[in-house]
Design an enzyme around this catalytic site. Structure first.
Site, mmCIF file in Angstrom:
data_model
loop_
_atom_site.group_PDB
_atom_site.id
_atom_site.type_symbol
_atom_site.label_atom_id
_atom_site.label_comp_id
_atom_site.label_asym_id
_atom_site.label_seq_id
_atom_site.Cartn_x
_atom_site.Cartn_y
_atom_site.Cartn_z
ATOM 1 N N CYS A 8 -7.840 -11.893 4.921
ATOM 2 C CA CYS A 8 -7.526 -11.265 3.701
ATOM 3 C C CYS A 8 -5.994 -11.448 3.379
ATOM 4 O O CYS A 8 -5.097 -11.572 4.213
ATOM 5 C CB CYS A 8 -7.585 -9.685 4.049
ATOM 6 S SG CYS A 8 -6.783 -8.479 2.779
ATOM 7 N N CYS A 11 -3.511 -8.449 4.206
ATOM 8 C CA CYS A 11 -3.086 -8.732 5.383
ATOM 9 C C CYS A 11 -2.144 -9.695 5.930
ATOM 10 O O CYS A 11 -1.308 -9.301 6.883
ATOM 11 C CB CYS A 11 -4.546 -8.493 6.497
ATOM 12 S SG CYS A 11 -5.521 -7.217 6.379
ATOM 13 N N ASP A 34 4.817 -7.460 -7.209
ATOM 14 C CA ASP A 34 3.863 -8.379 -7.702
ATOM 15 C C ASP A 34 4.220 -9.747 -8.014
ATOM 16 O O ASP A 34 5.331 -9.770 -8.767
ATOM 17 C CB ASP A 34 2.841 -7.712 -8.763
ATOM 18 C CG ASP A 34 1.650 -8.080 -8.956
ATOM 19 O OD1 ASP A 34 0.523 -7.284 -8.907
ATOM 20 O OD2 ASP A 34 1.551 -9.175 -9.480
ATOM 21 N N HIS A 50 -6.866 -2.581 6.691
ATOM 22 C CA HIS A 50 -7.421 -3.168 5.776
ATOM 23 C C HIS A 50 -8.693 -2.322 5.544
ATOM 24 O O HIS A 50 -9.365 -1.870 6.146
ATOM 25 C CB HIS A 50 -8.202 -4.371 6.270
ATOM 26 C CG HIS A 50 -8.959 -5.146 5.343
ATOM 27 N ND1 HIS A 50 -8.501 -5.997 4.469
ATOM 28 C CD2 HIS A 50 -10.383 -4.993 5.162
ATOM 29 C CE1 HIS A 50 -9.296 -6.478 3.612
ATOM 30 N NE2 HIS A 50 -10.414 -5.815 4.085
ATOM 31 N N ASN A 89 -7.502 -0.826 -9.190
ATOM 32 C CA ASN A 89 -8.623 -1.364 -9.947
ATOM 33 C C ASN A 89 -9.689 -1.367 -8.585
ATOM 34 O O ASN A 89 -9.513 -1.804 -7.375
ATOM 35 C CB ASN A 89 -8.351 -2.623 -10.158
ATOM 36 C CG ASN A 89 -7.445 -2.855 -11.411
ATOM 37 O OD1 ASN A 89 -7.559 -1.692 -12.215
ATOM 38 N ND2 ASN A 89 -6.403 -3.854 -11.295
ATOM 39 N N HIS A 102 -5.116 -1.335 -3.011
ATOM 40 C CA HIS A 102 -3.540 -1.604 -3.228
ATOM 41 C C HIS A 102 -3.526 -0.792 -4.555
ATOM 42 O O HIS A 102 -4.348 -0.558 -5.191
ATOM 43 C CB HIS A 102 -3.194 -2.795 -3.361
ATOM 44 C CG HIS A 102 -4.177 -3.708 -4.324
ATOM 45 N ND1 HIS A 102 -5.230 -4.211 -4.013
ATOM 46 C CD2 HIS A 102 -3.941 -3.946 -5.650
ATOM 47 C CE1 HIS A 102 -5.755 -4.936 -5.271
ATOM 48 N NE2 HIS A 102 -4.898 -4.634 -5.970
HETATM 49 P P1 AMP Z 1 -5.734 -6.404 -8.574
HETATM 50 O O1 AMP Z 1 -6.156 -7.469 -9.523
HETATM 51 O O2 AMP Z 1 -5.800 -5.003 -8.769
HETATM 52 O O3 AMP Z 1 -6.739 -6.713 -7.472
HETATM 53 O O4 AMP Z 1 -4.451 -6.965 -8.074
HETATM 54 C C1 AMP Z 1 -3.873 -7.799 -7.419
HETATM 55 C C2 AMP Z 1 -2.572 -8.244 -7.554
HETATM 56 O O5 AMP Z 1 -2.044 -8.845 -6.596
HETATM 57 C C3 AMP Z 1 -2.451 -8.938 -8.989
HETATM 58 O O6 AMP Z 1 -1.530 -8.148 -9.951
HETATM 59 C C4 AMP Z 1 -1.565 -10.338 -8.380
HETATM 60 O O7 AMP Z 1 -0.630 -10.676 -9.277
HETATM 61 C C5 AMP Z 1 -0.898 -9.857 -7.091
HETATM 62 N N1 AMP Z 1 -0.806 -10.766 -6.402
HETATM 63 C C6 AMP Z 1 -1.717 -11.906 -5.923
HETATM 64 N N2 AMP Z 1 -1.073 -12.751 -4.864
HETATM 65 C C7 AMP Z 1 0.096 -12.060 -4.438
HETATM 66 C C8 AMP Z 1 1.281 -12.634 -3.759
HETATM 67 N N3 AMP Z 1 0.889 -13.562 -3.080
HETATM 68 N N4 AMP Z 1 2.270 -11.838 -3.712
HETATM 69 C C9 AMP Z 1 2.228 -10.624 -4.765
HETATM 70 N N5 AMP Z 1 1.340 -10.400 -5.545
HETATM 71 C C10 AMP Z 1 0.194 -11.140 -5.290
HETATM 72 ZN ZN ZN Z 2 -6.476 -6.718 4.160
#
Ligand code: AMP
Ligand code: ZN
Length: 119
Positions: A8, A11, A34, A50, A89, A102
């Site tokens: 993950c 994680c 983000d 997790h 989401n 999250h």
């Molecule tokens: P969701 O689409 O609600 O699952 O949100 C996932 C979020 O994780 C998105 O807004 C991505 O921009 C963010 N995301 C993905 N990879 C990373 C990362 N390595 N560091 C910080 N945020 C991330």
């Molecule tokens: Zn996880």
């Protein structure tokens, strides 16, 4: 006690295996910026345990979710963020792309309501 999933992304971020811009941390919660912000403030608050998504919140783990909201309030106060939105989401149609529970904390702009308003 934390339960991790080695495959993950979040994680790995919590474990420090993938870098992140840390905003907040305690025993149960980790928060980071983000990578693709949709507003001037866009933080992600994750449970250290997790949990795949909101569907799996139950009496055993809901305390971690309460801790997330406490952490959000603390960060808001510390950073003087007076107005903000919290989003989770759950599932593909809702736009969940990382299957680790999250909460997005979004602030710093006027937000409308409706499915296009956060894109
Ligand atoms: P969701 O689409 O609600 O699952 O949100 C996932 C979020 O994780 C998105 O807004 C991505 O921009 C963010 N995301 C993905 N990879 C990373 C990362 N390595 N560091 C910080 N945020 C991330
Ligand atoms: Zn996880």
């Amino acid at each position: 006690m934390t339960n991790q999933n080695p495959d993950c992304l979040f994680c790995k971020i919590i474990a420090g295996e993938i870098p992140s811009k840390k905003i907040y941390e305690n025993d149960e919660v980790y928060a980071f910026a983000d990578i693709q912000p949709i507003a001037p403030v866009h933080y992600l608050f994750v449970t250290k345990t997790h949990i795949c998504c909101a569907k799996k919140i139950n009496t055993e783990n809901s305390q971690s979710v309460a801790k997330i909201f406490e952490a959000i309030a603390e960060v808001a106060e510390k950073e003087n963020i007076d107005s903000y939105r919290v989003i989770t989401n759950c599932g593909e149609d809702a736009g969940q792309s990382v299957m680790h529970l999250h909460f997005h904390m979004v602030a710093g702009k006027k937000m409308g309501w409706g499915e296009q308003s956060l894109g």
